[in-house]
Write an enzyme that holds these catalytic residues in place. Structure first.
Site, PDB file in Angstrom:
ATOM      1  CE  LYS A  37      -0.467  -0.275   5.046  1.00 27.55           C
ATOM      2  NZ  LYS A  37      -1.309  -0.807   6.136  1.00 27.55           N
ATOM      3  NE  ARG A 136      -6.830   0.333  10.891  1.00 34.77           N
ATOM      4  CZ  ARG A 136      -5.597   0.202  10.427  1.00 34.77           C
ATOM      5  NH1 ARG A 136      -4.743   1.210  10.506  1.00 34.77           N
ATOM      6  NH2 ARG A 136      -5.185  -0.934   9.893  1.00 34.77           N
ATOM      7  CE1 TYR A 263      12.982  31.085   6.632  1.00 33.62           C
ATOM      8  CE2 TYR A 263      13.311  28.753   6.121  1.00 33.62           C
ATOM      9  CZ  TYR A 263      12.964  30.039   5.725  1.00 33.62           C
ATOM     10  OH  TYR A 263      12.591  30.279   4.423  1.00 33.62           O
ATOM     11  CG  MET A 311       9.628  23.610   1.365  1.00 33.71           C
ATOM     12  SD  MET A 311       8.625  24.734   0.392  1.00 33.71           S
ATOM     13  CE  MET A 311       7.587  25.445   1.650  1.00 33.71           C
TER      14      MET A 311
HETATM   15  C1  LIG Z   1      -0.625  -1.826   6.802  1.00 34.07           C
HETATM   16  C2  LIG Z   1      -1.207  -3.142   7.142  1.00 34.07           C
HETATM   17  C3  LIG Z   1      -0.396  -4.276   7.254  1.00 34.07           C
HETATM   18  C4  LIG Z   1       1.117  -4.200   7.219  1.00 34.07           C
HETATM   19  O1  LIG Z   1       1.551  -3.651   8.455  1.00 34.07           O
HETATM   20  P1  LIG Z   1       3.096  -3.459   8.804  1.00 34.07           P
HETATM   21  O2  LIG Z   1       3.076  -2.969  10.209  1.00 34.07           O
HETATM   22  O3  LIG Z   1       3.621  -2.426   7.883  1.00 34.07           O
HETATM   23  O4  LIG Z   1       3.759  -4.769   8.645  1.00 34.07           O
HETATM   24  C5  LIG Z   1      -1.020  -5.500   7.440  1.00 34.07           C
HETATM   25  N1  LIG Z   1      -2.369  -5.595   7.526  1.00 34.07           N
HETATM   26  C6  LIG Z   1      -3.176  -4.516   7.456  1.00 34.07           C
HETATM   27  C7  LIG Z   1      -4.647  -4.691   7.588  1.00 34.07           C
HETATM   28  C8  LIG Z   1      -2.624  -3.251   7.286  1.00 34.07           C
HETATM   29  O5  LIG Z   1      -3.418  -2.169   7.227  1.00 34.07           O
END
Ligand SMILES: *Cc1c(COP(=O)(O)O)cnc(C)c1O
Length: 368
Positions: A37, A136, A263, A311
């Site tokens: 992802k 969640r 800055y 930046m």
């Molecule tokens: C992001 C995610 C993972 C991977 O998690 P990591 O901590 O990066 O290994 C696995 N399962 C779900 C449902 C996730 O959202």
């Protein structure tokens, strides 16, 4: 003529593959998936996906449908690609067209997919996600109870696995991990009984996989550990950092009198100090909250940052480095073996995931 940028983000795909292989070996005969992802945590899903397929990964997870569609164009059809965020109404045809597997997160999504399967007179694969304590994503207890009582709701659905997600596996002392595990095992047994056949289970992220292989079940879903981010705060996983960021010095100055740097004029250096500037800043993912605690490597030597992160720029105190070495055009190691994304994250009060996903946006990535 094309300008060659004064920064270089290099991704070592062999290191990503090594990390995957170590995890696959650790949990065999369970399967090791790959979570890609957010563009493979900023490293580039279109490169990481095929590289991992090449060493044997066959199950991939994205967050968004769009990410899964893009991934399909670089992965063979026998790779399973799933969308963690779930099946949104009206997208069923896209899943089918691209051969994607939805994660069904509520009863409405189960109904959508079952209707589709019935209409097509086909068995359609899906993951079923339940909530075991993170609150969640996934079916809650009541919904899951309904499903157990009315298993015909799954008509036409070929359940790839029951899955859930651990909230605290990074933390060795947290009691929620065992609670989630117990709830998950009970749910898996109940679903198998209700369906009259065994159902695979998928519970562990990277942290779960490295903490205790008993948490894995049949399919692990590591993300961060593929990309070199240490998943647990109390143990060291055997993984490599595949990310290297280098930048060229673009200006060097010598202070004629004592002077303040950057800055907010937060730091003052004495007369005669030398300051080098490199074109990396918070717009590149070098978070401002890193402050000036970090170091970079120049010619094998550790050079401290001085003053605030801008930046597009950071400033280095190169007073201790020979003048012939700290010159414009010299390459500096900003992230690599010396300063990992995890170390920067610790300085910035965040996690390595945020460093990686922030880095990806501005740089050209090079793959080795
Ligand atoms: C992001 C995610 C993972 C991977 O998690 P990591 O901590 O990066 O290994 C696995 N399962 C779900 C449902 C996730 O959202």
């Amino acid at each position: 003529m094309t300008a060659s940028p004064p920064t270089r983000l290099t991704i070592d795909l062999a290191a990503v593959c090594t990390n995957w292989r170590r995890m696959a070996q650790r949990i065999a005969p369970a399967e090791c998936a790959a979570v890609v992802k957010a563009n493979a945590y900023g490293l580039g899903a279109e490169k990481v996906g095929p590289a991992l397929y090449g060493v044997g990964a066959r199950t991939f997870f994205t967050a968004h449908l769009e990410e899964a569609v893009a991934l399909r164009s670089v992965l063979p059809r026998d790779a399973s690609i799933s969308v963690l965020n779930g099946l949104l109404p009206g997208t069923e045809a896209i899943y089918q067209d691209y051969g994607l597997t939805p994660v069904l997160n509520d009863l409405g999504q189960v109904t959508l997919w079952s209707k589709r399967a019935t209409a097509e007179a086909a068995a359609l694969a899906a993951f079923l996600q339940i909530d075991t304590g993170m609150h969640r994503m996934g079916m809650d207890v009541g919904e899951f109870r309904t499903l157990l009582a009315e298993p015909e709701r799954l008509a036409g659905i070929d359940v790839s696995a029951l899955m859930s997600h651990l909230a605290c596996a990074d933390d060795g002392d947290h009691p929620l991990t065992l609670q989630q595990y117990n709830r998950f095992k009970t749910a898996q047994t109940d679903l198998a009984r209700s369906l009259g056949r065994t159902v695979s289970g998928s519970l562990a992220n990277s942290a779960g996989l490295w903490r205790d292989t008993a948490l894995v079940g049949d399919l692990a879903r590591p993300g961060c550990a593929l990309y070199g981010v240490q998943p647990c705060n109390d143990l060291v996983a055997d993984i490599e950092n595949p990310v290297r960021l280098e930048a060229q010095i673009i200006q060097v100055r010598t202070l004629e009198t004592a002077g303040q740097i950057g800055y907010g004029a937060t730091r003052t250096l004495p007369a005669g100090s030398r300051v080098a500037t490199i074109p990396v800043g918070y717009a590149d993912g070098y978070l401002r909250s890193i402050g000036d605690q970090a170091c970079v490597l120049l010619d094998g030597r550790r050079i401290p940052l001085v003053g605030r992160v801008s930046m597009d720029l950071i400033t280095l105190d190169v007073s201790a480095i020979p003048e012939s070495v700290a010159v414009p055009g010299r390459w500096v190691d900003v992230i690599g073996s010396e300063t990992s994304p995890d170390r920067l994250a610790a300085m910035a009060g965040t996690i390595g995931y945020e460093i990686l996903t922030s880095l990806g946006s501005r740089y050209d990535r090079h793959y080795v």
